[in-house]
Motif scaffolding. Structure first.
Motif: not given
Length: 918
Positions: A256-284
């Motif tokens: 995943s993508i993570y950073t600390v900015y001005q004392g805040h920890e930020l975690m990014f939920h990146v669509s292309t880094m989350l699990p991908y399923s060929k059977e699930n078109k809606q990518q739940v």
């Protein structure tokens, strides 16, 4: 005199409504000027049907993103974190792990409340003060009270300052140290210290969220953007803030993508880094994380990508803010557009025009601050505010039920606040010291646990380098030996009224010592320099001897140039305005392009005085005039009030003729007085036992009159619409802005986009459009002296103590420590007998604060503007013959009025000056 109190003008109290109700509709001229074009988009699905009732507001910096624009005067210093944690998380920073007191009580409606009080040193500046937090189901209120070694505070006096005067049961002290754990839980309801943001990759031409979430991988440009946001981290065994991701079994992806900015920890939920399923078109699985994020970034490639993203493309019932980022590979630039649900209050920073960034680091700073501010603003929407209030109410009532048995058993909780601070009773010293040691030990253990858990506010983090902020002060005079009463600027110099030495003039270059203009027989209490009309207006003496005096600046200037004797009260007899004897207060209009208006208060009587614009000769200069300008003033009428005013402000009507008003504050109310009829209309009633009136500031929004009413810890905005006959139409509560200061102001200055509160020992800086705090500067023994052009203030601190660094750098590393005894702040040492402490005068250029608001050159709104700044022969003191202020109060008003006309098309605008509008 008639008195009208329309029910529709009654204000709701601060805690009776959410911030979105206060701010959601504030899209007036100030808001448009601050945020660029603001449109409302209805959410709909791909078939055009309305998806849900909510509407989205879009900020794009300009109304037409396909048109080329010359960049405006946007400055990087406008990027501020709003309501930063080291200013909001008071209990964690100032109370937890330190000796303080906590009280419990029930108000008149039988609702329980808690009060926490601590005596601390403000930011290690040797400025002792009391901090207090009031915990109620409607939210928390935080205030600071000045410390006085001779004046003790009681619990009831502190609650009274918080507008809580009536109790069903009086407050009792909670001695159990475990209460700190419960209060820390209450504070955590303010919101998270760390943030998780969604990042969705969208290819050019993708129209649905199914298509966007089905992108198995990104692109080279997308990877470049992710590297700009933060670092790629492995989730397996990750020990930092995880933002809901699995750090044990890789069920939410491996990286995943993570950073600390001005004392805040930020975690990014990146669509292309989350699990991908060929059977699930809606990518739940992807939607489960990104769909539950409050803020989502949509990355779309191509400058001319078509069609453009709209919030309706994403089927999410939780996302309130979308940040559309377009990357243009041809010029390596990013274009930004922000979509916010309508209920989300306005938040900064404002987008530049055009909203295109070529400096990548600058773009990163802007984007991250915008995202953090946006999520904080979303927490003030009704959906979140109501949920938070229900949770807070439940926690407070549950805690109250648990504490009732202990309150009845322990009689020590009946001791007064002053018995404990600053020193405990001698009879119970040992027992009390043992309790305090345990109290501190438990508190510091809680603080350490919070830090390890990753929920500590930014007060424990030092980041970045010191940067220059718009409010940074400059040293104007470092060794002024007198106590100041009031002051006003004259060109590049400053006229300062003192009791010990009369009126002195200080030059900006400080080449010469202060020059005396009037001797001490002229005890000046108010002073106004009106350069466009060649006037100096003063109120001198007090009581029955007080009067208004008017002088020609040109005559005073000539006297200084010719080194004539210092003027005395006797020399000024012909400068008296005769009917003003006994005047205790006066006010002038700030927008006096055609006519100067003065209102003088003599006890409960108002005296209206006007002066027509001086006659000019053919060359545009003042025609020959008499030594004194008194004869040019006309006495219009007298108006009797029900009481003597404490604060006054002149309100210019839309036409500037017969609809001008006077705002007066007295007793427990602000009233509007019609200058033509003398009728009074209730503007605002203050529901508090004690009222400390601070200011009524005349401001314009949408080209219409408005007032900032400042009293106690409150600042309230009221818009006054055009008049219906002789009656002003006071707009409903929807347009009101209502917020609370942390410390009681002694003076308020509005310098759009900022509003500054000057307290006993600090300058608190907020944004006008939403009331959010951006910075607090500690300035010991502070006194505002002048603000009609540049802002001048006096302090006992040396230059390096009053100069400001970035708000991100004010916090220092601190960790729990074992106390060596009772903790007390370090108090300043008193001066010795006969010792005089020199004052330091500082200046904040108004152009630094408001300069960003000017988007193109504008002519001065003043008619036949006459400049009479101090000029040469007396060395450097007489330098600067031109008025250097780039934007004055009256010019701000004119800009607001002109911008409204252009936006609404009320009058034609020259083609070269036309700006796009929605």
């Amino acid at each position: 005199m008639n008195s009208v109190d329309p029910a529709s003008t009654k204000l709701l109290t601060f805690n009776q409504r959410s911030a979105s109700e206060d701010l959601g509709c504030r899209r007036g001229d100030f808001s448009r000027k601050h945020y660029g074009s603001v449109e409302l988009l209805i959410s709909s699905d791909a078939d055009g049907a309305i998806q849900r009732a909510g509407r989205f507001r879009v900020e794009n910096g300009s109304s037409d993103e396909t048109t080329d624009y010359t960049p405006g005067t946007w400055r990087r210093t406008d990027v501020h974190l709003e309501n930063p944690e080291y200013h909001t998380r008071w209990f964690f920073k100032y109370f937890l792990g330190k000796v303080h007191q906590n009280y419990i009580g029930t108000d008149a409606e039988k609702n329980p409340f808690y009060l926490s009080v601590v005596l601390s040193d403000q930011n290690n500046q040797r400025v002792p003060q009391y901090r207090a937090i009031l915990w109620r189901k409607t939210g928390t209120l935080k205030i600071s009270l000045p410390y006085s070694p001779t004046k003790t505070l009681s619990v009831k006096s502190i609650l009274s300052a918080m507008n809580l005067d009536r109790f069903e049961k009086g407050p009792r002290e909670i001695l159990n140290p475990e209460i700190q754990k419960d209060l820390l839980v209450l504070e955590e309801q303010e919101g998270s210290v760390n943030f998780k943001f969604g990042v969705l990759y969208a290819k050019d031409g993708q129209l649905t969220d199914d298509e966007m979430f089905s992108n198995e991988t990104g692109s080279q440009s997308f990877d470049k953007f992710l590297n700009l946001l933060g670092d790629t981290i492995s989730l397996q065994g990750w020990a930092g803030y995880r933002g809901g991701l699995d750090t044990k079994n890789d069920t939410t992806g491996m990286n995943s993508i993570y950073t600390v900015y001005q004392g805040h920890e930020l975690m990014f939920h990146v669509s292309t880094m989350l699990p991908y399923s060929k059977e699930n078109k809606q990518q739940v699985e992807r939607k489960r994380h990104i769909g539950n994020d409050i803020v989502t970034i949509v990355f779309q490639e191509g400058e001319d990508a078509s069609p453009s993203f709209k919030p309706s493309m994403i089927r999410s019932h939780f996302t309130h803010i979308f940040a559309l980022v377009r990357y243009n590979s041809q010029n390596d630039s990013y274009r930004l557009k922000i979509f916010s649900e309508e209920s989300v209050p306005l938040f900064g920073p404002p987008l530049p025009s055009p909203p295109v960034f070529t400096d990548h680091q600058e773009f990163r700073d802007f984007l991250l601050v915008k995202l953090i501010n946006g999520e904080k603003a979303t927490l003030e929407t009704p959906t979140f505010a109501q949920k938070r209030q229900r949770t807070l109410d439940m926690l407070i009532r549950s805690l109250y039920q648990d504490l009732i048995p202990d309150l009845h058993k322990n009689m020590l909780n009946r001791r007064s606040f002053s018995d404990v601070l600053p020193e405990s009773p001698k009879s119970a010293r040992k027992k009390e010291e043992a309790r305090q040691a345990e109290f501190v030990r438990i508190g510091q253990a809680l603080k350490l646990k919070t830090i390890v858990r990753g929920d500590a506010p930014t007060s424990l983090v030092t980041t970045g380098l010191c940067r220059k902020e718009p409010w940074e002060s400059q040293s104007f005079c470092s060794t002024f030996p007198y106590e100041t009463v009031c002051a006003d600027s004259w060109g590049q110099s400053l006229l300062v009224a003192t009791e010990a030495a009369g009126v002195m003039m200080i030059d900006d270059a400080q080449v010469l010592p202060p020059v005396q203009v009037f001797d001490k027989t002229m005890v000046v209490k108010q002073i106004h320099v009106v350069e466009p009309q060649d006037l100096l207006i003063t109120r001198a003496d007090k009581g029955k001897d007080a009067r208004l005096y008017v002088f020609r600046l040109s005559m005073l200037k000539r006297g200084l140039e010719e080194r004539q004797l210092v003027r005395t009260k006797c020399d000024s007899r012909e400068n008296k305005l005769e009917k003003t004897k006994g005047c205790h207060l006066y006010s002038i209009n700030t927008h006096h392009g055609s006519e100067l208006r003065i209102v003088a208060a003599i006890r409960n009587k108002l005296l209206l005085i006007t002066r027509k614009q001086p006659r000019l000769d053919g060359l545009g200069t003042l025609a020959a005039a008499t030594h004194s300008p008194v004869d040019q003033f006309q006495y219009i009428r007298e108006i009797c009030l029900c009481d003597a005013p404490v604060v006054m402000a002149l309100v210019d009507g839309p036409t500037g003729e017969n609809d001008n008003m006077i705002c007066v504050a007295y007793k427990h109310q602000f009233d509007l007085i019609n200058e033509s009829t003398g009728d009074a209309y209730r503007l605002h009633h203050v529901d508090a036992n004690r009222v400390n009136f601070v200011a009524a500031i005349d401001v314009y929004e949408d080209g219409e009159a408005g007032l900032l009413l400042c009293y106690n810890y409150i600042c309230s905005y009221k818009k006054v619409c055009p008049f219906n006959g002789s009656t002003p139409m006071i707009q409903s509560n929807a347009s009101d802005l209502h917020f609370s200061w942390n410390q009681m102001p002694n003076a308020i200055v509005c310098a759009f986009p900022y509003i500054l509160a000057f307290t006993t020992d600090s300058i608190e800086i907020r944004l006008v459009v939403n009331g959010n705090l951006v910075y607090t500067a500690v300035v010991p023994e502070l006194q505002l002296t002048a603000s009609r052009s540049d802002i001048y203030f006096v302090s006992s601190a040396p230059v390096n103590s009053a100069s400001n660094c970035s708000s991100r750098d004010t916090s220092s590393q601190s960790s729990p420590q074992t106390p060596t005894g009772y903790e007390m702040p370090v108090f300043p040492l008193p001066l010795g007998d006969g010792e005089t402490q020199c004052k330091h005068i500082f200046k904040i250029p108004l152009s630094n604060l408001v300069g960003r608001s000017i988007e193109r050159p504008l002519k001065s709104p003043l008619v036949n503007k006459v400049v009479t700044g101090l000029t040469a022969p007396v060395g450097a003191l007489m330098q600067g013959s031109s008025h250097t202020l780039s934007l004055s109060r009256m010019e701000i008003k004119e800009i607001a009025s002109r911008t409204r006309k252009e936006l609404l098309g009320d009058e034609p605008t020259p083609l070269a000056e036309k700006q796009p509008h929605t």
